[in-house]
Design an enzyme around this catalytic site. Structure first.
Site, PDB file in Angstrom:
ATOM      1  N   HIS A   2       9.787  29.006  11.051  1.00 12.52           N
ATOM      2  CA  HIS A   2       9.128  27.913  11.766  1.00 12.52           C
ATOM      3  C   HIS A   2       8.287  27.064  10.807  1.00 12.52           C
ATOM      4  CE1 HIS A   2      10.598  29.600  15.386  1.00 12.52           C
ATOM      5  NE2 HIS A   2       9.745  28.996  16.204  1.00 12.52           N
TER       6      HIS A   2
ATOM      7  N   HIS B 160       3.004  35.267  12.929  1.00 15.04           N
ATOM      8  CA  HIS B 160       3.366  35.646  11.567  1.00 15.04           C
ATOM      9  C   HIS B 160       2.141  36.078  10.740  1.00 15.04           C
ATOM     10  CE1 HIS B 160       7.550  34.407  11.949  1.00 15.04           C
ATOM     11  NE2 HIS B 160       7.143  33.277  12.497  1.00 15.04           N
TER      12      HIS B 160
END
Length: 327
Positions: A222, A282
């Site tokens: 992303h 993340h």
């Protein structure tokens, strides 16, 4: 000496005849002009207001001119913003700053959970997961129209279209590399806490099909694709600054304006979702690596390779009419 008016029957008959004549005149006037008839029409011509049926059937006034004028104002403001040197020069650094600050906020756990902390939010599902498709869908027609306004030769347009192929190849190569790294560095665990190792599953796909969790070095795809897409769009929409002064016809200018506004909206969405990824998802190292990969892919193409002859070349910056004016 005048004769006096006789006061006998002849005078009475005269008065009765007069009264009867007046009564007949009144009856005649009432019979000739009914009491419920409309008032007489004057010489001044007035138009009656339209009925509801007429108003419903009549076409609405066109507002396209007003709408396009508003789009022109938006485009002018966006072009002015992107022409500020500090904005264009520091735009890549914004992603590094957001990634560092967002990761710090995530580690400190000071940002409350919101709608965007879930991966099922609408922007993530319908835009980010297919972000490269949105980028190509809007940028391809814009690139063709904007570059053809500078040079309509097949060789020039073919070279410029190569930038889309190069960017797609970079996106595919990087994302596949991220998947490979996660595969070779990961292991299968029973839960997300990594307490119980499931050794019989050595592949990510089989581990997840069995209902377990795969944990490896997951570079943030992303962070990579959102940063790279936003920088890619910013580079390829730069010619719009010169096209504002070009003598384009109405239809191409309208299409270019709408595509330009849509591309800027997509950039805003990419930056916002990049910030949400930095704050909610993340590990810090995974996000920083993904961001640096996106910036490196942009820099190696637009700052190193595209300035050389054997390349797709940089987007045209100045229209020939503008060059003649400044000559």
């Amino acid at each position: 000496m005048p004769n006096p008016v006789p006061s006998g029957r002849p005078g009475a008959k005269l008065g009765a005849s007069s009264n009867q004549a007046n009564r007949w005149e009144s009856d005649y006037s009432q019979m000739d002009v009914p009491t419920d008839s409309p008032p007489p029409v004057t010489s001044t011509k007035t138009r009656a207001p339209p009925s509801k049926e007429t108003q419903m059937c009549s076409p609405a006034r066109p507002v396209s001119g007003v709408n396009m004028a508003a789009v022109d104002v938006i485009v002018d403001n966006l072009v002015t913003l992107w022409r500020i040197p500090a904005v264009r020069q520091n735009f890549p650094l914004i992603f590094v700053l957001i990634s560092v600050v967002g990761s710090l906020l995530k580690e400190l756990q000071v940002v409350p959970q919101t709608y965007f902390s879930s991966s099922g939010n609408a922007l993530n599902v319908y835009f980010v997961k297919v972000s490269w498709g949105w980028t190509l869908l809007l940028l391809t027609p814009f690139l063709l129209l904007s570059n053809s306004a500078f040079n309509r030769s097949v060789s020039f347009l073919s070279r410029r279209l190569l930038s889309l192929l190069v960017a797609t190849a970079v996106w595919y190569a990087c994302t596949q590399t991220f998947f490979f790294i996660e595969e070779v560095t990961g292991s299968c665990y029973e839960t997300g806490t990594k307490e119980v190792l499931i050794k019989e599953f050595t592949a990510k796909a089989s581990c997840r099909r069995a209902g377990f969790q795969w944990h490896g070095h997951d570079i943030s795809g992303h962070s990579f694709i959102l940063a790279y897409s936003a920088l890619f769009i910013a580079e390829e929409t730069a010619p719009m600054a010169s096209l504002r002064t070009a003598g384009l016809s109405a239809l191409p200018r309208m299409v270019l304006n709408l595509l330009y506004v849509a591309l800027n909206l997509i950039v805003i969405v990419w930056v916002w979702m990049f910030a949400c990824t930095s704050v909610y998802f993340h590990h810090t190292s995974h996000k920083l690596l993904g961001t640096l990969c996106g910036l490196a892919a942009w820099y190696l193409t637009y700052r190193v390779w595209y300035v050389k002859p054997l390349s797709p070349g940089l987007p045209p910056q100045r229209h020939p009419k503008e060059q003649k004016q400044n000559a």
